[in-house]
Each structure stands twice: as structure tokens, then as C-alpha cells.
Write a protein that holds these residues in place. Structure first.
Motif, PDB file in Angstrom:
ATOM      1  N   LEU A 123     -10.859  -0.690   4.369  1.00 12.43           N
ATOM      2  CA  LEU A 123     -10.861   0.375   3.365  1.00 12.43           C
ATOM      3  C   LEU A 123     -12.274   0.889   3.119  1.00 12.43           C
ATOM      4  CD1 LEU A 123      -9.668   2.044   1.003  1.00 12.43           C
ATOM      5  CD2 LEU A 123      -9.907   0.002  -0.423  1.00 12.43           C
ATOM      6  N   TRP A 131       0.818  -1.204   0.000  1.00 14.02           N
ATOM      7  CA  TRP A 131       0.000   0.000   0.000  1.00 14.02           C
ATOM      8  C   TRP A 131       0.856   1.261   0.000  1.00 14.02           C
ATOM      9  CZ3 TRP A 131      -5.212   0.259  -0.564  1.00 14.02           C
ATOM     10  CH2 TRP A 131      -5.923  -0.942  -0.434  1.00 14.02           C
ATOM     11  N   VAL A 188      -8.102   4.034   7.318  1.00 14.04           N
ATOM     12  CA  VAL A 188      -8.265   2.751   6.625  1.00 14.04           C
ATOM     13  C   VAL A 188      -7.425   1.624   7.233  1.00 14.04           C
ATOM     14  CG1 VAL A 188      -8.855   3.900   4.472  1.00 14.04           C
ATOM     15  CG2 VAL A 188      -6.461   3.275   4.920  1.00 14.04           C
ATOM     16  N   LEU A 189      -6.552   1.932   8.173  1.00 16.63           N
ATOM     17  CA  LEU A 189      -5.766   0.878   8.803  1.00 16.63           C
ATOM     18  C   LEU A 189      -6.651   0.022   9.705  1.00 16.63           C
ATOM     19  CD1 LEU A 189      -2.427   2.605   9.900  1.00 16.63           C
ATOM     20  CD2 LEU A 189      -3.104   1.760   7.655  1.00 16.63           C
ATOM     21  N   VAL A 213      -4.076  -3.303   5.937  1.00 15.66           N
ATOM     22  CA  VAL A 213      -5.247  -2.706   5.304  1.00 15.66           C
ATOM     23  C   VAL A 213      -6.017  -3.833   4.641  1.00 15.66           C
ATOM     24  CG1 VAL A 213      -6.113  -1.030   3.620  1.00 15.66           C
ATOM     25  CG2 VAL A 213      -3.959  -0.582   4.833  1.00 15.66           C
TER      26      VAL A 213
END
Length: 373
Positions: free
Chosen positions: A363, A47, A334-335, A358
């Protein structure tokens, strides 16, 4: 031979808990960011994140176009273990758009780290620190709300507070700095950031007024191209001057060193366009004995994981970091699990690659996706 087999790009929007007021521009409501997901030929996912700010580096929409149209053909099929070669190809193929290039570089390092069992900090030369002092920016238009936050944060070990000045009247700035010193004394490491808000004419008088509060540094008091004024402040004031908008890359730093226009620099990966570029910048800073400070734009957990890994491996960035967004400003990220903050410091993640997770669920549950490519 591991190569990149797939690239996904997400334009996302995240709500923020409070308005942010700075000399260069204001932010309220939401911030936009761009996330990059790379998948290798063996199925490893990496990511990266691009977090432009339109008044500072560019727009999120432009970063999406750069990634989807211009960089995608270079990335698909690229060898995971040839990151520097890919950064050179991206530089040749596309002028600017450093945030988009950083997102690709970050995701590549994430994959390479996971495949080798090494963290990104290990790949950058190995850790010199396991924690990084955290700075929180006092930028809420409601100063009383920021004072209440400090009353909660200081007992928990937070010491570094950077005050955004030059937006309100000078009298208000002085009153706020006085209130902070009166309330917290030497328990706090006070810093001041004008974000280019002052004009050179008459600035020195205002800077002498705030100098009485003994800040650790005064950041970017005047516009980025006013290096002669920056040099005069550096010579005339006891408080160190830190260059932010005046220092995007090593070429900028060369001029700062030549003119003696700053005592320290803010290093932002969104400005340098990559961790490798940022290492080159700090190599020059080290030669001139100029320390670095880990700056940020409106970045989420992926970008700040990259910044944390970078600072962990970079001795010269000794003035802490301002990686507070996921814990204190974003309402969601989003983690799957935020990077730990402990006793006023950011804890460098363990584990291979960026040391974060992630998922498709994290997400789509924690960001409003505006576009997907």
C-alpha cells in the motif's frame, strides 16, 4: 459471532502512463481513488475500493467523507455474515455515494470469504466462467501511440478494442476506425463508445458512417437522458446500441426496456453501488434478454478484483470486461501481485475472498497517500 472491529480509509493518488480522452471528460497525470480496510473481531482483514470520477459519479474526497463520517458508525460492530442487512442500513442512512457503499460491501465480502474459505464468486452463487475476455479502450489523444499498443497486444491474444469517439472531429474518428480495420481486419472485435459526445440532432448520420466498420456495439452516443434518441438508434441501426451513462440502476433499466432504448448495457459496480445491486440489475436484464458488459471507471486492482469475482458469477455479463487499468494505464497498484491477464482474458483469481493480497508495504510503496482516516 464475527463483527467488524476497525475501519481505515485511505485517499490515494496514482500516476497514469498516458492521457485518456473521452466524450464525457479527460484524464491525465494522476487519478484519485479511495481504499477501505476492514478488520474483523478475529483479525481477518478485508479490502474495498471506491473509484469515483467527478464527471461521472462523484469525487474521491466526498467518498472519504461518506465513509469516515456517515458510514463508519454503521460498519463498526456490524456482523460480517449480515452483508445485505448492512447495505440496507447504508442506503437508509445516506443518499447516493454508491462507490463508498460498494467499498464497504466489497471488504465485507472479502472478510466473509476468507473466514469461510470461499471466493466472493462462490458467495454470489458460484462461478459460471473462469476467464473474462478483456477489452482495451483506444483513448490516447495520440492515436499513433494507440496503434503501436495494438501492434503489441494483438499478437498476444488481445482481440477486443473499444474506440473512444466524438472527442475529435468526425472525419478523424472515421479515419481512425478505417486505419484499425485496414491494419487488423477481422482479427479484432471492434467497439465504439461516444460517452454521450453527440447531440441527438444529426447523430444518426454519424452513426451510419461508423456502422460501416461493423462494430460489435455502439456505446452511449448521446446524453444519458436522451432515451427517445437512443430508442431511434436502436431501431434504425443494424449495430446494437449499448447504454452506459443511461443505465445506473434497475430503475433506469426499466425505462430502457419500456422504450426499447438499448440492446445491451454496461454494468459498473461504481454505478450500481454494490455487487448485490448489480446482481439485481442483471436479473432484470436477463428477463429482457439484454446482455451486459463489464465496464469500469479509473479503478485499481481491489475494485477490479471485485468486478472480476462478480462477473465470474453472473451469466448475463457475456460481452467481456474493460479491466485493463492495472496492467496498461496505472504505473503502480497496491496489490502485491496483479490479477493475471492471459491470452487477452482476465483470469478470475483463485483463493478465498477477493483472491488478492494487500500489505502495508504494498500500500505505502505503490500509492501516494493523500489522507488517512
Amino acid at each position: 459471532m464475527e463483527t467488524v472491529s476497525n475501519l481505515r480509509v485511505f485517499l490515494i493518488e496514482s500516476p497514469i502512463k498516458m492521457a485518456r480522452q473521452q466524450g464525457v471528460g479527460d484524464v491525465k497525470g494522476t487519478v484519485k481513488r479511495v481504499l477501505v480496510e476492514l478488520t474483523s473481531s478475529s483479525g481477518i482483514v478485508g479490502w474495498g475500493e471506491a473509484a469515483p470520477w467527478e464527471v461521472f459519479t462523484g469525487t474521491a474526497e466526498a467518498a472519504v467523507a461518506a465513509l469516515d463520517i456517515y458510514l463508519r458508525p454503521l460498519v463498526i460492530g456490524a456482523r460480517v455474515d449480515r452483508i445485505r442487512a448492512l447495505t440496507l442500513q447504508m442506503k437508509k442512512a445516506l443518499v447516493g455515494h454508491g462507490e463508498a457503499k460498494l467499498a464497504i460491501e466489497t471488504a465485507m465480502f472479502d472478510i466473509l470469504g476468507q473466514s469461510s474459505g470461499l471466493s466472493v464468486a462462490d458467495l454470489l452463487g458460484g462461478r459460471v466462467r473462469d476467464t473474462i475476455p478483456l477489452s482495451f479502450s483506444i483513448a490516447d489523444p495520440d492515436f499513433d501511440a494507440d496503434m503501436r499498443r495494438m501492434e503489441e497486444m494483438v499478437p498476444k491474444g488481445n482481440r477486443i478494442f473499444k474506440v473512444k469517439t466524438g472527442v475529435k472531429s468526425h472525419a478523424e474518428d472515421v479515419a481512425h476506425l478505417e486505419a484499425m480495420r485496414n491494419a487488423f481486419g477481422d482479427r479484432i472485435d471492434l467497439r465504439i463508445d461516444y460517452n454521450q459526445a453527440l447531440q441527438p440532432f444529426g447523430a444518426i448520420k454519424k452513426l451510419r458512417d461508423v456502422d460501416q466498420f461493423k462494430p460489435t456495439f455502439i456505446e452511449q452516443p448521446v446524453p444519458r437522458d436522451c432515451l427517445a434518441a437512443m430508442a431511434s438508434f436502436t431501431a434504425d441501426l443494424d449495430t446494437p446500441i449499448l447504454a452506459d451513462e443511461s443505465c445506473f440502476d434497475a430503475r433506469d433499466l426499466q425505462e430502457i426496456i419500456r422504450l426499447q432504448a438499448a440492446d445491451a448495457i454496461s454494468v459498473k459496480l461504481m454505478k450500481t453501488g454494490g455487487m448485490l445491486n448489480a446482481q439485481a440489475l442483471m436479473a432484470l436484464a436477463d428477463l429482457a434478454s439484454i446482455p451486459g458488459y463489464g465496464g469500469t471507471l479509473y479503478e485499481g486492482g481491489i475494485a477490479l478484483a471485485a468486478g472480476t469475482q462478480f462477473i465470474a458469477a453472473t451469466p448475463g455479463i457475456s460481452l467481456g470486461c474493460e479491466f485493463y487499468m492495472p496492467h496498461h494505464v496505472l504505473t503502480e497498484d497496491v496489490l502485491e501481485e496483479k490479477i493475471e491477464n492471459r491470452n487477452g482474458e482476465v483470469v478470475v483469481p483463485d483463493g478465498p475472498g477477493l483472491g488478492i493480497r494487500v500489505s502495508e508495504r504494498s500500500l505505502r510503496s505503490n500509492a501516494r497517500i493523500l489522507a488517512e482516516r
